[in-house]
Design a protein around this motif. Structure first.
Motif, short mmCIF file in Angstrom:
data_model
loop_
_atom_site.label_atom_id
_atom_site.label_comp_id
_atom_site.label_asym_id
_atom_site.label_seq_id
_atom_site.Cartn_x
_atom_site.Cartn_y
_atom_site.Cartn_z
N PRO A 1 56.29 31.58 42.69
CA PRO A 1 56.56 30.09 42.48
C PRO A 1 55.51 29.29 41.88
CG PRO A 1 56.04 30.90 44.80
CD PRO A 1 56.14 31.90 43.98
N GLN A 2 54.17 29.71 42.27
CA GLN A 2 53.02 29.20 41.53
C GLN A 2 52.74 29.33 40.04
OE1 GLN A 2 52.51 31.04 44.08
NE2 GLN A 2 52.01 29.78 45.98
N GLY A 3 52.63 28.61 39.39
CA GLY A 3 52.43 28.77 37.86
C GLY A 3 51.10 29.85 37.70
N TRP A 4 50.17 29.70 38.51
CA TRP A 4 48.81 30.47 38.18
C TRP A 4 49.20 32.08 38.67
CZ3 TRP A 4 46.03 33.10 41.85
CH2 TRP A 4 46.27 32.90 43.31
N ALA A 5 49.85 32.00 40.07
CA ALA A 5 50.28 33.32 40.38
C ALA A 5 51.17 34.23 39.63
CB ALA A 5 51.15 33.05 41.77
N ALA A 6 52.17 33.22 38.80
CA ALA A 6 52.74 34.16 37.76
C ALA A 6 51.98 34.41 36.59
CB ALA A 6 53.84 32.95 37.28
N ALA A 7 51.11 33.52 36.09
CA ALA A 7 50.24 34.10 35.08
C ALA A 7 49.40 35.33 35.63
CB ALA A 7 49.34 33.09 34.78
N ARG A 8 48.90 35.41 36.93
CA ARG A 8 48.25 36.41 37.28
C ARG A 8 48.97 37.83 37.42
NH1 ARG A 8 48.39 35.92 43.41
NH2 ARG A 8 50.67 36.86 42.79
N ASP A 9 50.62 37.73 37.84
CA ASP A 9 51.12 38.76 37.73
C ASP A 9 51.48 39.39 36.22
OD1 ASP A 9 51.38 38.57 40.41
OD2 ASP A 9 53.38 37.54 40.33
N VAL A 10 51.65 38.55 35.65
CA VAL A 10 51.79 39.02 33.91
C VAL A 10 50.63 39.72 33.68
CG1 VAL A 10 51.74 38.29 31.55
CG2 VAL A 10 53.57 37.11 33.43
N ALA A 11 49.16 39.02 33.87
CA ALA A 11 48.01 39.59 33.68
C ALA A 11 47.82 41.18 34.21
CB ALA A 11 47.02 38.72 34.07
N VAL A 12 48.24 41.28 35.34
CA VAL A 12 47.95 42.41 35.92
C VAL A 12 48.88 43.69 35.45
CG1 VAL A 12 48.34 44.12 38.19
CG2 VAL A 12 47.34 41.61 38.17
N GLU B 1 37.45 30.03 42.59
CA GLU B 1 36.47 30.54 41.65
C GLU B 1 36.16 32.11 41.55
OE1 GLU B 1 31.38 29.57 41.42
OE2 GLU B 1 32.75 29.16 42.96
N LEU B 2 36.25 32.35 40.24
CA LEU B 2 36.09 33.82 39.77
C LEU B 2 34.78 34.16 39.74
CD1 LEU B 2 39.18 33.93 37.30
CD2 LEU B 2 39.16 34.62 39.80
N THR B 3 34.09 34.44 40.83
CA THR B 3 32.65 34.46 40.71
C THR B 3 32.52 35.91 40.43
OG1 THR B 3 32.66 35.21 43.14
CG2 THR B 3 32.02 33.09 42.51
N PRO B 4 31.17 36.43 39.95
CA PRO B 4 30.82 37.80 39.17
C PRO B 4 31.18 38.88 40.12
CG PRO B 4 29.19 36.14 38.46
CD PRO B 4 30.06 35.32 39.62
N GLY B 5 30.67 38.72 41.28
CA GLY B 5 31.14 39.89 42.53
C GLY B 5 32.40 39.94 43.10
N ALA B 6 33.14 38.93 42.89
CA ALA B 6 34.47 38.71 43.50
C ALA B 6 35.49 39.43 42.70
CB ALA B 6 34.62 37.41 44.02
N PRO B 7 36.71 39.71 43.48
CA PRO B 7 37.63 40.40 42.66
C PRO B 7 38.28 39.48 41.71
CG PRO B 7 38.15 40.63 45.23
CD PRO B 7 36.67 39.64 44.91
N LEU B 8 38.67 39.70 40.68
CA LEU B 8 39.04 39.20 39.41
C LEU B 8 40.78 38.70 39.83
CD1 LEU B 8 39.32 38.11 36.53
CD2 LEU B 8 39.94 40.23 35.64
N PHE B 9 41.18 39.54 40.35
CA PHE B 9 42.83 39.25 40.83
C PHE B 9 42.92 38.79 42.13
CE2 PHE B 9 43.41 42.15 37.07
CZ PHE B 9 43.83 41.16 36.19
N ARG B 10 43.50 37.37 42.37
CA ARG B 10 43.14 36.97 43.65
C ARG B 10 44.66 36.72 44.27
NH1 ARG B 10 38.46 34.17 44.86
NH2 ARG B 10 36.92 35.27 43.50
N GLY B 11 44.69 36.75 45.67
CA GLY B 11 45.89 36.42 46.30
C GLY B 11 46.12 34.97 46.55
N VAL B 12 47.26 34.40 47.13
CA VAL B 12 47.39 32.91 47.14
C VAL B 12 46.06 32.45 48.00
CG1 VAL B 12 49.00 31.20 48.17
CG2 VAL B 12 49.92 33.40 47.01
N ARG B 13 45.65 33.12 48.98
CA ARG B 13 44.63 32.40 49.92
C ARG B 13 43.36 32.66 49.15
NH1 ARG B 13 46.93 33.61 55.90
NH2 ARG B 13 48.87 32.70 55.84
N GLY B 14 43.00 33.37 48.25
CA GLY B 14 41.58 33.63 47.61
C GLY B 14 41.13 34.99 47.73
#
Length: 307
Positions: A141-152, A212-225
């Motif tokens: 439903p969220q545009g950013w999450a749709a873009a995330r799923d496409v990226a994965v 925020e996609l900090t260097p040590g954090a996962p690149l692909f995030r869930g809705v809650r971060g």
């Protein structure tokens, strides 16, 4: 029953497994599976012989005893594929003992693994792979999450990664470089080229991501971060493949299979594909040869003028 194994044998198994983990980079799950396989074999031998001690059971094992063990395992419901893995573990342990103690383990190494039908990969054709990526975008439903799923999914297909490898990417990997250094099964590292389509898909997601996609954090995030769950990717693909009318075999791993099969179909070298996939053995990669041959035979039977 576990108590019948002598301390000397238990210590030998432990040292062999330590070597597998430290020198060969065996994954923890593999080490535990091999531990259970070898201890089960030793339990059978010692019980069968009435409680032999020391390293004798390995040195004195006969081919009839190996066959009796395999029959025992099948009798308790072990499938052929699992028994073949157990036999491989037993042979590996026996070789290790032979190298250190000078034992003749020919009888153990002569035991033949049961035959079983290998499951061939189920790749998508190229049009279906593209349709899957397009349809995945419609699930969130969220545009950013749709873009995330496409990226994965694009990374799975465009780089041939396992889902665990794709989700292990960190913020420091954005923007994706020309090549990725991936640590796969057994700690094996490989270098994977990154296609422009995968780089663009990740860049589009990163631009929209509210976290925020900090260097040590996962690149692909869930809705809650938090880190994106593999199960969420699987569910998104389930919804997409049902909309497309594709079979249940269309999973995240099928995108990796499709990557390899399409490369092979385009004339890719099998050894190079082995390196890209991170397979330890070429025989694993050769499964894709059978897939490609099956596709060629379908074309032959449908198009040959003498059909």
């Amino acid at each position: 029953m576990a108590g019948v194994i002598s301390p000397a044998l238990r210590d030998a198994v432990a040292r062999w497994l330590e070597g597998l983990a430290a020198l060969d980079g065996a994954a923890p799950a593999t080490v535990e599976a091999y531990r259970a396989d070898v201890l089960g074999w030793l339990e059978f031998l010692q019980t069968h012989r009435g409680g032999a001690s020391g390293l004798g059971p390995v040195a004195d094992t006969t081919l009839p005893e190996m066959r009796a063990w395999m029959a025992h395992e099948r009798g308790r419901g072990l499938q052929a594929r699992s028994l073949a893995r157990a036999l491989s573990a037993v042979k590996g342990f026996a070789r290790w003992i032979a190298e250190r103690e000078g034992h003749d383990v020919t009888a153990i190494l002569s035991a033949r693994a049961p035959k079983f039908q290998r499951k061939l990969p189920r790749p998508l054709d190229e049009d279906a792979a593209r349709a899957m990526i397009d349809t995945v975008e419609m699930q969130a439903p969220q545009g950013w999450a749709a873009a995330r799923d496409v990226a994965v999914v694009t990374v799975l297909y465009g780089c041939g990664l396992r889902i665990s490898e794709a989700l292990s990417l960190r913020g420091r990997d954005n923007p994706l470089p020309d090549t990725l250094r991936i640590r796969g099964k057994g700690g094996r590292e490989r270098v994977v080229p990154v296609l422009p389509a995968a780089r663009d898909a990740v860049a589009a997601y990163a631009k929209l991501c509210p976290h925020e996609l900090t260097p040590g954090a996962p690149l692909f995030r869930g809705v809650r971060g938090g880190a994106l769950s593999p199960r969420l990717v699987q569910r998104v693909m389930e919804n997409a493949r049902m909309q497309l009318g594709l079979p249940a075999t269309v999973t995240p791993h099928a995108m990796r299979h499709s990557f390899a099969t399409h490369l092979l179909g385009a004339g890719g070298d099998l050894r190079a594909i082995q390196e890209l996939l991170g397979h330890a053995s070429l025989s694993t990669t050769q499964g894709y040869t059978a897939v490609d041959t099956a596709r060629l035979m379908e074309v032959y039977h449908s198009a040959h003028p003498r059909r």
